[in-house]
Design an enzyme around this catalytic site. Sequence first.
Site, PDB file in Angstrom:
ATOM      1  CB  SER A 183      -0.921   0.007   1.216  1.00 30.30           C
ATOM      2  OG  SER A 183      -0.154   0.299   2.367  1.00 30.30           O
ATOM      3  CB  SER A 184       4.379   1.961  -0.159  1.00 27.98           C
ATOM      4  OG  SER A 184       5.230   3.051  -0.199  1.00 27.98           O
ATOM      5  N   GLY A 244       3.784   2.512  -4.978  1.00 30.38           N
ATOM      6  CA  GLY A 244       3.450   1.695  -6.145  1.00 30.38           C
ATOM      7  C   GLY A 244       2.048   1.130  -6.047  1.00 30.38           C
ATOM      8  CD  GLU A 297       1.031  -2.496   4.014  1.00 31.46           C
ATOM      9  OE1 GLU A 297       1.324  -2.085   2.881  1.00 31.46           O
ATOM     10  OE2 GLU A 297       1.867  -3.042   4.772  1.00 31.46           O
ATOM     11  CB  SER A 305       9.461   6.512   3.750  1.00 31.81           C
ATOM     12  OG  SER A 305       9.003   5.336   4.370  1.00 31.81           O
ATOM     13  CB  CYS A 306       8.525  10.966   0.479  1.00 34.40           C
ATOM     14  SG  CYS A 306       8.603   9.604  -0.649  1.00 34.40           S
ATOM     15  N   GLY A 324       7.790  -3.776  -2.703  1.00 29.78           N
ATOM     16  CA  GLY A 324       8.811  -2.864  -2.229  1.00 29.78           C
ATOM     17  C   GLY A 324      10.118  -3.473  -1.765  1.00 29.78           C
ATOM     18  CB  ALA A 325      13.109  -2.341  -1.095  1.00 30.27           C
ATOM     19  NE  ARG A 368      11.241   0.919   2.258  1.00 29.33           N
ATOM     20  CZ  ARG A 368      11.605   1.351   1.062  1.00 29.33           C
ATOM     21  NH1 ARG A 368      12.727   2.019   0.922  1.00 29.33           N
ATOM     22  NH2 ARG A 368      10.877   1.101  -0.001  1.00 29.33           N
ATOM     23  N   GLY A 381      21.212   1.579   2.042  1.00 27.83           N
ATOM     24  CA  GLY A 381      20.575   0.926   0.896  1.00 27.83           C
ATOM     25  C   GLY A 381      19.415   0.024   1.292  1.00 27.83           C
ATOM     26  NE  ARG A 401       1.381   8.125  -7.127  1.00 32.50           N
ATOM     27  CZ  ARG A 401       0.673   9.108  -6.572  1.00 32.50           C
ATOM     28  NH1 ARG A 401       1.029   9.590  -5.408  1.00 32.50           N
ATOM     29  NH2 ARG A 401      -0.420   9.581  -7.146  1.00 32.50           N
TER      30      ARG A 401
HETATM   31  P1  FAD Z   1       7.508   0.195  -0.342  1.00 33.02           P
HETATM   32  O1  FAD Z   1       7.449   1.622   0.048  1.00 33.02           O
HETATM   33  O2  FAD Z   1       8.710  -0.592   0.002  1.00 33.02           O
HETATM   34  O3  FAD Z   1       6.238  -0.518   0.335  1.00 33.02           O
HETATM   35  C1  FAD Z   1       5.905  -1.844   0.123  1.00 33.02           C
HETATM   36  C2  FAD Z   1       4.652  -2.151   0.931  1.00 33.02           C
HETATM   37  O4  FAD Z   1       4.212  -3.469   0.632  1.00 33.02           O
HETATM   38  C3  FAD Z   1       4.900  -2.110   2.442  1.00 33.02           C
HETATM   39  O5  FAD Z   1       3.918  -1.311   3.047  1.00 33.02           O
HETATM   40  C4  FAD Z   1       4.797  -3.586   2.858  1.00 33.02           C
HETATM   41  O6  FAD Z   1       4.336  -3.739   4.178  1.00 33.02           O
HETATM   42  C5  FAD Z   1       3.837  -4.142   1.823  1.00 33.02           C
HETATM   43  N1  FAD Z   1       4.007  -5.580   1.580  1.00 33.02           N
HETATM   44  C6  FAD Z   1       5.155  -6.203   1.173  1.00 33.02           C
HETATM   45  N2  FAD Z   1       4.930  -7.519   1.008  1.00 33.02           N
HETATM   46  C7  FAD Z   1       3.632  -7.747   1.307  1.00 33.02           C
HETATM   47  C8  FAD Z   1       2.822  -8.925   1.323  1.00 33.02           C
HETATM   48  N3  FAD Z   1       3.316 -10.132   1.013  1.00 33.02           N
HETATM   49  N4  FAD Z   1       1.519  -8.795   1.680  1.00 33.02           N
HETATM   50  C9  FAD Z   1       1.007  -7.567   2.016  1.00 33.02           C
HETATM   51  N5  FAD Z   1       1.734  -6.433   2.015  1.00 33.02           N
HETATM   52  C10 FAD Z   1       3.042  -6.520   1.665  1.00 33.02           C
HETATM   53  N6  FAD Z   1      11.286   8.847  -3.018  1.00 33.02           N
HETATM   54  C11 FAD Z   1      11.014   9.980  -3.714  1.00 33.02           C
HETATM   55  O7  FAD Z   1      10.687   9.921  -4.910  1.00 33.02           O
HETATM   56  N7  FAD Z   1      11.083  11.206  -3.111  1.00 33.02           N
HETATM   57  C12 FAD Z   1      11.415  11.357  -1.812  1.00 33.02           C
HETATM   58  O8  FAD Z   1      11.452  12.488  -1.281  1.00 33.02           O
HETATM   59  C13 FAD Z   1      11.723  10.187  -1.063  1.00 33.02           C
HETATM   60  N8  FAD Z   1      12.067  10.283   0.246  1.00 33.02           N
HETATM   61  C14 FAD Z   1      12.268   9.141   0.968  1.00 33.02           C
HETATM   62  C15 FAD Z   1      12.564   9.262   2.328  1.00 33.02           C
HETATM   63  C16 FAD Z   1      12.781   8.130   3.091  1.00 33.02           C
HETATM   64  C17 FAD Z   1      13.097   8.274   4.553  1.00 33.02           C
HETATM   65  C18 FAD Z   1      12.661   6.839   2.497  1.00 33.02           C
HETATM   66  C19 FAD Z   1      12.858   5.593   3.307  1.00 33.02           C
HETATM   67  C20 FAD Z   1      12.383   6.708   1.145  1.00 33.02           C
HETATM   68  C21 FAD Z   1      12.173   7.859   0.371  1.00 33.02           C
HETATM   69  N9  FAD Z   1      11.875   7.771  -0.991  1.00 33.02           N
HETATM   70  C22 FAD Z   1      11.634   8.920  -1.714  1.00 33.02           C
HETATM   71  C23 FAD Z   1      11.807   6.457  -1.667  1.00 33.02           C
HETATM   72  C24 FAD Z   1      10.377   5.918  -1.688  1.00 33.02           C
HETATM   73  O9  FAD Z   1       9.832   5.946  -0.400  1.00 33.02           O
HETATM   74  C25 FAD Z   1      10.363   4.491  -2.236  1.00 33.02           C
HETATM   75  O10 FAD Z   1      10.926   4.507  -3.520  1.00 33.02           O
HETATM   76  C26 FAD Z   1       8.923   3.971  -2.295  1.00 33.02           C
HETATM   77  O11 FAD Z   1       8.417   3.851  -0.997  1.00 33.02           O
HETATM   78  C27 FAD Z   1       8.823   2.636  -3.003  1.00 33.02           C
HETATM   79  O12 FAD Z   1       7.477   2.273  -2.992  1.00 33.02           O
HETATM   80  P2  FAD Z   1       7.024   0.776  -3.234  1.00 33.02           P
HETATM   81  O13 FAD Z   1       5.572   0.842  -3.544  1.00 33.02           O
HETATM   82  O14 FAD Z   1       7.920   0.086  -4.173  1.00 33.02           O
HETATM   83  O15 FAD Z   1       7.214  -0.028  -1.854  1.00 33.02           O
END
Ligand code: FAD
Length: 452
Positions: A8-9, A11, A32, A41-42, A112-113, A132, A244, A304
């Site tokens: 639910s982040s 993506g 989620e 987290s941003c 995610g990661a 994070r 990382g 996004r």
């Molecule tokens: P993630 O954010 O990693 O989220 C994945 C989600 O999936 C999590 O909530 C997790 O609990 C859930 N999940 C995983 N596996 C399962 C499962 N099997 N079942 C159910 N749920 C599951 N980017 C920018 O562009 N600008 C910024 O200013 C910026 N600032 C940042 C600041 C910080 C402190 C951090 C940590 C990151 C920042 N980023 C920024 C990077 C950005 O946050 C990440 O690139 C983004 O969060 C990636 O999103 P995602 O959807 O891939 O997954």
Amino acid sequence: MKVIVVGSSHGGYEAVRGMLLENPDAEIQWYERGNFISFLSCGMELYLEGTVKDVNTVAYETVDNAEKDGVHVFVQQEIASIDEKNKSVHVKNLADGSERDEGYDKLILAIGATPRRLDVPGKDLENLYAMRGRDWAIKLKQKMVDPDLKHVFVIGSGYIGIEAAEAFAKAGKEVTIVDHNPRLLGNYLDSEFTEKLTQEFKENGVNFVGSVNVAEFVGKDGKVSGVKTDQGTFDAELVVETAGVIPNTSLVDGLLELDERGRIKIDEHQETSVKDIYAVGDATKVPYAPTGELSSIALASNARRQGRTAAANAAGRELKMTAVSGSSALSVFNYHFASTGVKQDTQEKCGVKGAESVLIEDWAVPPFVSEEAGNAKVYFKITFDPTDGRILGGQIMSTRDVTANINTISFAIQQHATVYDLAYADFFFQPGFDRPWNIMNEAAQAAVRKIN
Ligand code: FAD
């Protein structure tokens, strides 16, 4: 059509919103495993520094709002396995322990990661934190007001480490930030910029040490008290590890094709090696506009764009993922900076050779406007291919916020524009905002002279 979105982040949120736009009649289930949806987290630094007061508002979405739009939201429910032959997922309800299977027509993984943690002696001590997600945000916030906390040690000087260091310094803590790289923000900016930022950190009480290898976390009574490195031992009652991320892909190991680092392989439509399963975000790579190759760039902006692309294709409308350049912006105390694409100092890491650059230092607005009235020096560097003038990257920094210029450079890279195109490109002039030749015109004109 039934669509299941996992995560639910950024993506996952975009995949859901995209699906609502593309096919409002689709049945959407959104999962989620955490107890909160769509934490950003941003926005964490804004929360840590007190600009945003309530941690629960650092989100795009609420369960109620999504459900009002017809989305079925399942919080604290984990997708534990995928049966691609029967097109179903196995769901574990982490709140009540129940389990069930759910069928899908299309499955979008935004899993995610997770932060990479150091595997060194002392790694099980207390007060070794990551940065994070909402839970870490709350824990870090508590530490900011802990009077017993004097020394904070931040590992990794990328964007996240920089945000942690600045937030704790502003909270009155003594902060040391270290990196493997000799320069802070070494992957984001060239040395002309990082030298100024290192000095800016120093003037605000943050000590940066480069080329450091962490050897051990030292403890007292089960809690961390210091960090041993190849450059000495540092006091630390709190360590923030921002070295990382690791793709969170154990769920699909053995099911989907992964690359050598465990990221999910996807095609230009975000589809994985298994039909009707799409993947987006930090668990995947993105097409890198300067080279056309795939690259790992963990950014919300990328997640996004991928989420929207996956939703369109899952809904049956062909859409290719746009090429991106790793565009990002941040502040360090008084400075605001942004960068995109290839940097001169690290071009080989981006798969580029022979790129050249021009650095321009000039005023933001005409010099008759004083610094007291808001004028400021701007540093802008453009990186290009000298054989054809193609723009490959840009970096900008100033105490005035001129970061949005970098979006123009990002678009120029995406459109394969050259310094010849940019040299006389049409930008507005108004002495309160800019000069008759915007600094990007000026730099591109200098680049053309350099090529000729
Ligand atoms: P993630 O954010 O990693 O989220 C994945 C989600 O999936 C999590 O909530 C997790 O609990 C859930 N999940 C995983 N596996 C399962 C499962 N099997 N079942 C159910 N749920 C599951 N980017 C920018 O562009 N600008 C910024 O200013 C910026 N600032 C940042 C600041 C910080 C402190 C951090 C940590 C990151 C920042 N980023 C920024 C990077 C950005 O946050 C990440 O690139 C983004 O969060 C990636 O999103 P995602 O959807 O891939 O997954």
